[in-house]
Design an enzyme around this catalytic site. Structure first.
Site, PDB file in Angstrom:
ATOM      1  N   HIS A   1      13.512 -19.244  -2.731  1.00 26.86           N
ATOM      2  CA  HIS A   1      12.117 -19.655  -2.527  1.00 26.86           C
ATOM      3  C   HIS A   1      11.648 -20.543  -3.677  1.00 26.86           C
ATOM      4  O   HIS A   1      11.088 -21.631  -3.463  1.00 26.86           O
ATOM      5  CB  HIS A   1      11.207 -18.421  -2.449  1.00 26.86           C
ATOM      6  CG  HIS A   1      11.263 -17.703  -1.137  1.00 26.86           C
ATOM      7  ND1 HIS A   1      11.075 -18.328   0.067  1.00 26.86           N
ATOM      8  CD2 HIS A   1      11.459 -16.392  -0.857  1.00 26.86           C
ATOM      9  CE1 HIS A   1      11.173 -17.445   1.042  1.00 26.86           C
ATOM     10  NE2 HIS A   1      11.406 -16.253   0.508  1.00 26.86           N
TER      11      HIS A   1
ATOM     12  N   HIS B   1      17.528 -14.371  -2.722  1.00 26.25           N
ATOM     13  CA  HIS B   1      16.487 -14.746  -1.755  1.00 26.25           C
ATOM     14  C   HIS B   1      15.244 -15.291  -2.468  1.00 26.25           C
ATOM     15  O   HIS B   1      14.742 -16.368  -2.121  1.00 26.25           O
ATOM     16  CB  HIS B   1      16.122 -13.515  -0.915  1.00 26.25           C
ATOM     17  CG  HIS B   1      15.121 -13.771   0.155  1.00 26.25           C
ATOM     18  ND1 HIS B   1      15.453 -13.934   1.477  1.00 26.25           N
ATOM     19  CD2 HIS B   1      13.767 -13.918   0.102  1.00 26.25           C
ATOM     20  CE1 HIS B   1      14.359 -14.155   2.194  1.00 26.25           C
ATOM     21  NE2 HIS B   1      13.315 -14.137   1.376  1.00 26.25           N
ATOM     22  N   GLU B   2      14.759 -14.562  -3.473  1.00 21.13           N
ATOM     23  CA  GLU B   2      13.542 -14.989  -4.170  1.00 21.13           C
ATOM     24  C   GLU B   2      13.781 -16.242  -5.001  1.00 21.13           C
ATOM     25  O   GLU B   2      12.905 -17.110  -5.095  1.00 21.13           O
ATOM     26  CB  GLU B   2      13.019 -13.852  -5.068  1.00 21.13           C
ATOM     27  CG  GLU B   2      12.678 -12.563  -4.333  1.00 21.13           C
ATOM     28  CD  GLU B   2      11.643 -12.775  -3.247  1.00 21.13           C
ATOM     29  OE1 GLU B   2      10.817 -13.705  -3.361  1.00 21.13           O
ATOM     30  OE2 GLU B   2      11.669 -12.018  -2.257  1.00 21.13           O
TER      31      GLU B   2
ATOM     32  N   PHE C   1     -29.932  32.264  16.636  1.00 21.03           N
ATOM     33  CA  PHE C   1     -29.252  31.005  16.356  1.00 21.03           C
ATOM     34  C   PHE C   1     -30.049  29.815  16.881  1.00 21.03           C
ATOM     35  O   PHE C   1     -30.019  28.734  16.287  1.00 21.03           O
ATOM     36  CB  PHE C   1     -27.850  31.014  16.976  1.00 21.03           C
ATOM     37  CG  PHE C   1     -26.838  31.763  16.152  1.00 21.03           C
ATOM     38  CD1 PHE C   1     -26.330  31.213  14.991  1.00 21.03           C
ATOM     39  CD2 PHE C   1     -26.411  33.024  16.523  1.00 21.03           C
ATOM     40  CE1 PHE C   1     -25.405  31.893  14.218  1.00 21.03           C
ATOM     41  CE2 PHE C   1     -25.485  33.713  15.765  1.00 21.03           C
ATOM     42  CZ  PHE C   1     -24.974  33.154  14.609  1.00 21.03           C
TER      43      PHE C   1
END
Length: 625
Positions: free
Chosen positions: A439, A435-436, A136
């Site tokens: 805005h 809510h929107e 190895f």
């Protein structure tokens, strides 16, 4: 400029035409197989022959007087039966004395001896372990040799990738926008093409150029374009590739990188994310990082130590110039700092045209409208936008990218993908719609606010709904009135819930965070407080464009801090009262728009403007209150 014949690079980056010898593992495996087989045969020969008896069988043979001889060691009894057959029995060490007494009782000749050591067994065990370790180790050595340019553990060599004339080249034609930055780099390109023109005048080309700007704005693309324009060898390396776990590797790689560049001069060295290795020395708790500081010291020596006429220019990119060591930024090292900032509307349109060259666009696609809708997008964002639109058009089996594909992709990038699995009940849908709409109604009442392009109550990402505005033009300055109206617009959703529904919900969380941040900046950063006067509060560390929360050093008293809090609350309360007044005066229109929005889920464009046109702004006297 006379074209010189290309030099053959001595390093691994250029490549080698010689065929590498193939690695044959058979000569290594053959001795291992032979040794294991030989040891196995010898072991079998030494252990083959005697008849193995179980313990109870052995006791029966003893009682029936069939045992002729016995030889006892610690764990075995061997001997012959009365018929001449050899036998062996395995016993526990604690039974040894008991077996001796039993055999003597039945008058069996007993020989007591130490156990014979199995030499070949030990040889097989130890030898096979050593061979496996060596095997190895050999494989690891071969792997490190092939990956490190032909030498085992060759960590000190530079990992920079070198690009010559082969392959497609990126030029300034492929870089949209960044006009000022490109003008700054033209002198670098002219020097690399014809250095004698500058040396005759006694001029020295800048040794280093530092590209500074937010991620995705084209710093790496600009460096590639310089290489393509100048047609010189281009060495590309990341700042994190210099530092390794072994001490001295970073400094060695820096020396090797500049050594290779000298052999191909004039040449360009591009170090991406240089803040990984160029951080200020001695920073942090407990001092600095010795290995990183050694690498930085070597970089400083190479930049200021090589021949000024060698034709080597280093270009570095970072979005953290505030953490770089001052020695890097002085004249003679990084002579120029070029800001590669966010593109404006015109530059976004140019970037979109470049990324749309190999994509079929439908006739309804308007690049100028897309450029206005993508305010705040970087060049990488715009490339990703058209790629998402192309994927969406393919998914819908379209032959060209349509405008609705691009608009859907914009919503996806801004707000996230649609959450079709998120089912909202009728009560919550009415709250979201109100809510929107609140805005949009407040925004429509102020002429200095960007017009509303879309209202949606379809869940995207973390948002249950969103209101999208499209700016007419890029803004670089904002007035106090404009900021107050922005806060009122952010609080319009909360005001609509309170006035029209009689209760408030958790949906205004992000609106409250943003409005509080704006109000705090008005007082602490912009000096817009009427009571505290034109001064700032708190020292920030780092440039604003980094897009992160910067640490602040408090430079005011406790009493002043209380007054700052009162001023912030005063601004928010005044804006919220204005938003509630607008909502109260437009109840009927807002209820009508919210009802339509609940039914259609999305309102945009001319249809939305048709409903919002019913909202009229307050009088000038009412707005001033």
């Amino acid at each position: 400029m006379k074209k010189m014949p290309p030099k053959q690079p001595p390093s691994k980056n250029k490549g080698n035409n010689k065929k590498k010898p193939s690695f044959n593992i058979f000569p290594i495996l053959l001795p291992v197989i032979v040794f294991i087989a030989f040891a196995f045969l010898v072991e079998n020969r030494t252990t083959r022959g005697p008849q193995e008896l179980k313990y109870h069988e052995f006791l029966v043979y003893v009682e029936t007087q069939q045992i002729e001889t016995a030889k006892i060691d610690e764990t075995t009894i061997t001997g012959e039966l009365d018929n001449g057959t050899a036998y062996t029995v395995t016993i526990y060490p604690d039974l040894r004395n008991e077996m001796v007494a039993l055999l003597k009782t039945h008058e069996v000749p007993v020989e007591i001896s130490a156990p014979a050591s199995n030499v070949w067994g030990h040889v097989f065990s130890i030898g096979s372990t050593i061979l496996i370790i060596l095997f190895f180790w050999f494989l690891l050595s071969r792997t490190m040799q092939s990956s490190a340019g032909g030498q085992v553990f060759n960590f000190g060599k530079s990992t920079a990738k070198m690009f010559m004339d082969e392959g497609p080249k990126i030029t300034f034609k492929d870089v949209a926008g960044l006009h000022e930055a490109k003008e700054e780099m033209i002198e670098i390109v002219d020097f690399l093409k014809d250095p004698k023109k500058f040396t005759k005048m006694g001029a020295k080309v800048p040794k280093g150029v530092l590209l500074v700007g937010p991620p995705g704005c084209g710093k790496t693309l600009m460096a590639k374009a310089i290489s393509g324009e100048a047609k010189v060898p281009f060495f590309s390396v990341s700042g994190s590739e210099f530092v390794e776990m072994f001490v001295g590797v970073g400094a060695s790689r820096v020396r090797d990188l500049f050594g290779q560049a000298k052999k191909f001069s004039p040449a360009l060295i591009f170090v991406d994310e240089i803040d990984a290795v160029g951080r200020q020395r001695g920073s942090g708790l407990g001092g600095g990082h010795d290995e990183r500081e050694q690498t930085l010291n070597q970089l400083l020596v190479e930049m200021d130590g090589f021949d000024p006429h060698a034709g080597i220019i280093i270009i570095a990119a970072t979005n953290r110039p505030d953490v770089l060591d001052p020695a890097l930024l002085r004249p003679g090292r990084f002579d120029r700092q070029i800001v590669v900032d966010m593109p404006n509307s015109v530059e976004r349109e140019e970037i979109l045209k470049i990324h749309a060259r190999n994509k079929p666009l439908a006739e309804d696609v308007k690049i100028d409208i897309i450029a206005r809708r993508t305010a705040g997008f970087t060049g990488a964002d715009l490339e990703n936008l058209l790629n998402e639109a192309a994927i969406l058009a393919t998914r819908r089996s379209k032959k060209a990218i349509e405008m609705n594909h691009i608009e859907t992709s914009i919503d996806r990038i801004i707000a996230g993908p649609e959450k079709k699995s998120r089912l909202v009940n009728d009560k919550e849908k009415r709250i979201i719609a109100m809510h929107e709409t609140g805005h949009a109604a407040v925004i429509r009442c102020f002429e200095d606010q960007e017009p509303v392009h879309k209202i949606s109550i379809i869940s995207r990402g973390m948002a249950l709904g969103y209101t999208l505005q499209v700016p007419h033009e890029d803004k670089y300055l904002r007035s106090r009135t404009d900021l107050m109206h922005t806060i009122a617009a952010l609080l319009g959703g909360r005001a609509a819930e309170e006035v029209l529904l009689g209760d408030i919900s958790t949906g205004a969380e992000n609106d409250l965070i943003r409005s509080t941040k704006i109000a705090s900046d008005m007082i602490c950063k912009y000096g817009m407080s009427l009571d505290l006067g034109p001064r700032t509060f708190g020292k920030e560390h780092g440039p604003v464009f980094l897009g992160r929360d910067l640490s602040k050093e408090r430079d005011y008293s406790e009493e002043t801090g209380k007054q700052i809090d009162r001023e912030v609350c005063k601004i928010i309360e005044q804006s919220y009262a204005e938003a509630k007044e607008i909502i109260s005066s437009k109840k009927d229109v807002i209820n009508e728009i919210a009802a339509i929005l609940i039914e259609k889920e999305v309102l945009e464009g001319d249809e939305l403007e048709q409903y919002l046109s019913k909202i009229r702004g307050l009088s000038d006297e009412e707005k001033k209150r």
